[in-house]
Design a protein around this motif. Structure first.
Motif, PDB file in Angstrom:
ATOM      1  N   ALA A  46      -4.967   6.397  -1.881  1.00  0.00           N
ATOM      2  CA  ALA A  46      -4.118   5.235  -1.606  1.00  0.00           C
ATOM      3  C   ALA A  46      -4.106   4.347  -2.834  1.00  0.00           C
ATOM      4  N   GLU A  99       0.270   5.478   0.165  1.00  0.00           N
ATOM      5  CA  GLU A  99      -0.841   6.379   0.491  1.00  0.00           C
ATOM      6  C   GLU A  99      -0.341   7.770   0.824  1.00  0.00           C
ATOM      7  N   VAL A 159       0.850  -1.194   0.000  1.00  0.00           N
ATOM      8  CA  VAL A 159       0.000   0.000   0.000  1.00  0.00           C
ATOM      9  C   VAL A 159       0.880   1.236   0.000  1.00  0.00           C
ATOM     10  N   GLN A 217       6.150  -2.732  -3.067  1.00  0.00           N
ATOM     11  CA  GLN A 217       5.914  -1.410  -2.495  1.00  0.00           C
ATOM     12  C   GLN A 217       6.332  -0.311  -3.469  1.00  0.00           C
ATOM     13  N   THR A 250      -6.596   3.754   8.718  1.00  0.00           N
ATOM     14  CA  THR A 250      -5.205   3.374   8.914  1.00  0.00           C
ATOM     15  C   THR A 250      -4.745   2.464   7.777  1.00  0.00           C
ATOM     16  N   THR A 251      -3.423   2.241   7.722  1.00  0.00           N
ATOM     17  CA  THR A 251      -2.897   1.334   6.699  1.00  0.00           C
ATOM     18  C   THR A 251      -3.436  -0.074   6.897  1.00  0.00           C
TER      19      THR A 251
END
Length: 695
Positions: free
Chosen positions: A269, A264, A262, A363, A296-297
């Motif tokens: 995101a 963001e 993720v 990522q 939140t993540t």
């Protein structure tokens, strides 16, 4: 804007147990769905001082007009119910990941008698095995082309397959050895299914066993001095190794895992997923979302897992799911994944080694996807906002029209008169709310009268829905009104209160656009005035000079040709025209294909085909007796009498005439004109592939 205290539940009403809650707006549309381990504690967070809330949460609670909840037994049940409701209601304030493209899959249709290998997009079908997704369709075709040498599975469409079976000649792939040709019975259905299963096993990553088996068979053929067979097996092994080389080994222990990363910022995101099977990357996909709630993540990861595995089961859910952050709490999500797979699933953050290095690669892909999306989106958001502001200024509206509806009428010389309604919200098409109308109040060509009827029917339904939901009756149930497209609607008591999706015409626009000039605009405005609606603006866009007409004005509003507002109005008008003419053409095509048997009540397509097959044509069927019609399988005496009476009442087709000689061709059979029959006519302007020319 609503005050959250006006719909805050009384103290003690909210249970202290797991559950799922829904916020609804003033039109009863669900705008947010959430789950909680304790409903009492979670909902209390929404009803505090607005100054203490996150801006997005504050926007949600002030847009909402009510809240309701459903109690469940466990957090896993809450997770499942939350996913189901988000999918059903599509709430505007929930995180919804949007695919930046429609990813292609390699699919094997194991639900067919002769499984087929093909490229598929869109929703997954039951009984079909999928591999991927792939970034490009050509990558799938390259892989399949290599594997067909070893696994000659059918790849042709149903039409090609049936034609080959009819003629007894296979297609080119059957002649060059890249298809086992089940269409001409070179291989049995059981053996062909076995080939398809071996193909699926190889694509699933079980490659080592099959390669070793081929190498053993090659060595055995060489020992028996069958060198040609050994050479073919050698070439098969090379083809399989070449196909495997297209996916580099990233995890040496032949792991099956999905890696989710993720990236963001405060507003958006991006999620990237790598699908690793047998230690090789077999597919990649990505999503982006607006962060319309404070999240939140770990919560972003949880929503991504819901979307990724919500429709999956069995081996499509891998043994390992590697993520950058764990949901809180993690146990319900892990248990839910285990139930989807049917065996244990490990949900964790990679800490070291190859898996951590691969997660860093995923990522980086997520960060690049977010940067690319923001680059594309920035100009798009700015342009749409400017367009809406220009429309508001030109039409002297109090605010930008966030919801615009456009209407267009379509017909062919007064026949098959239909109309369309398209909806744009925030400058983007909302195709799920498009509607189609058949003009029922009169026959013939009258665009102004048609526009008046369509607008009247649409907003009469809106008023009926508004009354039914209690907005006019101080909480009491309204009386069901007459639907514009049919008989009276059921009373509100028969409508389920759990259905939070908007009814067909329940949500009003800020602006109505009609395709046409002053007469069409006046008709639309008159329809709204007759219904007592005075808070919806109306304008028209005339095609000739692209002028914007307002009700009661003698002169049009002329927007600059470079205006973003004019461009948006043109796009909306063109979309309404496209939707209307598509419906009108489909309606005309159905009318052209219709025949005298279509008017027989209770006679379905299967029995119509049986009648035509038995008698050969409608003319012969018309001359048959009731007893002869009863001889057709599935046709009883009552149905036979109905068919005979209907055909007797219908006028027979005019006899065909030879245009060269003027001779009346008495022996020409009347075509059946049922869909799919050999005598089906071709619509005007469409190419007739039976004769190779246009008719």
């Amino acid at each position: 804007m609503a005050d959250p205290s006006s719909y805050r539940p009384r103290a003690g009403e909210i249970p202290d147990s797991p559950g799922v809650y829904r916020f609804r707006d003033e039109h009863r549309r669900v705008i947010y769905v959430g789950k909680a381990k304790s409903l009492r504690q979670r909902l209390a967070n929404y009803f505090q001082d607005l100054a203490n809330l996150h801006p997005r949460t504050r926007s949600m609670v002030t847009t909402a007009a009510s809240v309701e909840w459903t109690v469940v037994s466990t957090e896993v049940e809450a997770l499942q119910l939350e996913y189901s409701w988000i999918k059903e209601y599509d709430p505007r304030f929930n995180v919804k990941y949007r695919d930046d493209k429609s990813y292609p899959y390699l699919a094997v249709t194991m639900n067919e008698e002769f499984p087929r290998v093909q490229v598929m997009r869109g929703h997954k079908k039951k009984g079909v095995k999928y591999f991927g997704p792939y970034a490009h369709a050509w990558a799938i075709r390259d892989t399949v082309d290599l594997l067909l040498r070893v696994f000659p599975v059918r790849t042709c469409s149903a039409g090609v397959f049936k034609n080959a079976a009819r003629t007894g000649r296979p297609c080119l792939l059957g002649y060059i050895g890249k298809c086992s040709a089940p269409c001409v019975e070179r291989i049995s259905a059981e053996d062909h299914r076995g080939l398809a299963e071996e193909f699926c096993d190889f694509m699933a990553g079980r490659t080592g066993t099959y390669l070793r088996r081929l190498e053993k068979r090659m060595a055995q053929a060489a020992e028996e001095m069958e060198y040609e067979r050994a050479a073919r097996l050698r070439d098969d092994i090379e083809a399989l190794k070449k196909a495997m080389e297209k996916n580099a080994v990233v995890l040496a222990d032949a792991t099956d895992a999905d890696l989710v990363a993720v990236a963001e910022d405060e507003l958006e995101a991006a999620v990237q997923i790598f699908h690793v099977r047998g230690g090789r990357v077999r597919g990649q996909r990505g999503w982006v979302t607006d962060k319309v709630e404070e999240i939140t993540t770990g919560a972003l990861v949880e929503h991504a897992l819901q979307q990724l595995y919500g429709e999956e089961s069995g081996d499509t859910v891998p043994r390992e799911v590697l993520v950058p952050a764990l949901p809180d709490p993690v146990e319900p999500v892990q248990q839910w994944l285990t139930e989807r797979r049917g065996s244990g699933v490990s949900l964790r953050i990679p800490q070291r080694g190859d898996k951590k290095a691969l997660m860093e690669t995923v990522q980086r892909n997520a960060q690049q996807a977010l940067a690319l999306h923001k680059t594309k989106r920035a100009s798009d958001l700015t342009t749409r906002s400017r367009a809406l502001e220009e429309i508001a200024d030109a039409l002297d509206l109090d605010s930008a029209p966030l919801r615009i509806e456009c209407y267009d009428v379509s017909h062919l010389q007064g026949d098959d008169v239909v109309a369309s309604m398209v909806v744009f919200e925030d400058g983007l098409a909302r195709k799920g709310e498009y509607r189609r109308f058949q003009i029922k109040g009169f026959s013939g060509q009258d665009d102004v009268r048609s526009m008046h009827e369509v607008v009247t029917r649409r907003f009469r339904r809106y008023l009926a829905e508004k009354e039914r939901t209690g907005e006019w009756t101080d909480g009491e149930d309204g009386v069901g009104g007459t639907a514009p497209d049919g008989p009276a609607e059921p009373p509100a008591s028969t409508l389920t209160e759990d259905d939070g999706r908007p009814r067909r015409f329940a949500y009003p626009p800020q602006l109505v656009v009609v395709d046409g000039g002053a007469p069409q605009v006046a008709a639309a405005r008159r329809a709204l005035d007759e219904l007592g609606i005075d808070d919806i603006a109306v304008c028209g866009l005339a095609k000739r000079l692209e002028e914007v007409w307002l009700p009661g004005d003698d002169d049009p509003v002329v927007l600059p040709r470079t205006s973003e507002g004019l461009y948006l109005l043109q796009r909306i008008r063109d979309e309404a025209h496209r939707f209307a003419i598509t419906y009108q053409r489909a309606k005309r095509a159905r009318r052209i294909r219709s025949g005298p048997l279509d008017d027989v009540p209770g006679l379905g397509e299967t029995r119509k085909q049986a009648l035509i097959k038995h008698f050969g044509s409608v003319r012969k069927l018309r001359s048959a007796t009731v007893e002869q019609i009863c001889e057709v399988p599935g046709i009883g005496r009552k149905t036979a009498e109905t068919v005979a009476a209907a055909l007797a009442a219908a006028a027979p087709a005019a006899p065909a005439v030879n245009t060269a000689t003027g001779e009346i061709m008495e022996d020409v059979e009347e075509p059946a004109r049922t869909a799919g029959s050999p005598g089906e006519p071709v619509p005007a302007g469409a190419p007739d592939r039976r004769r190779g020319q246009e008719t």
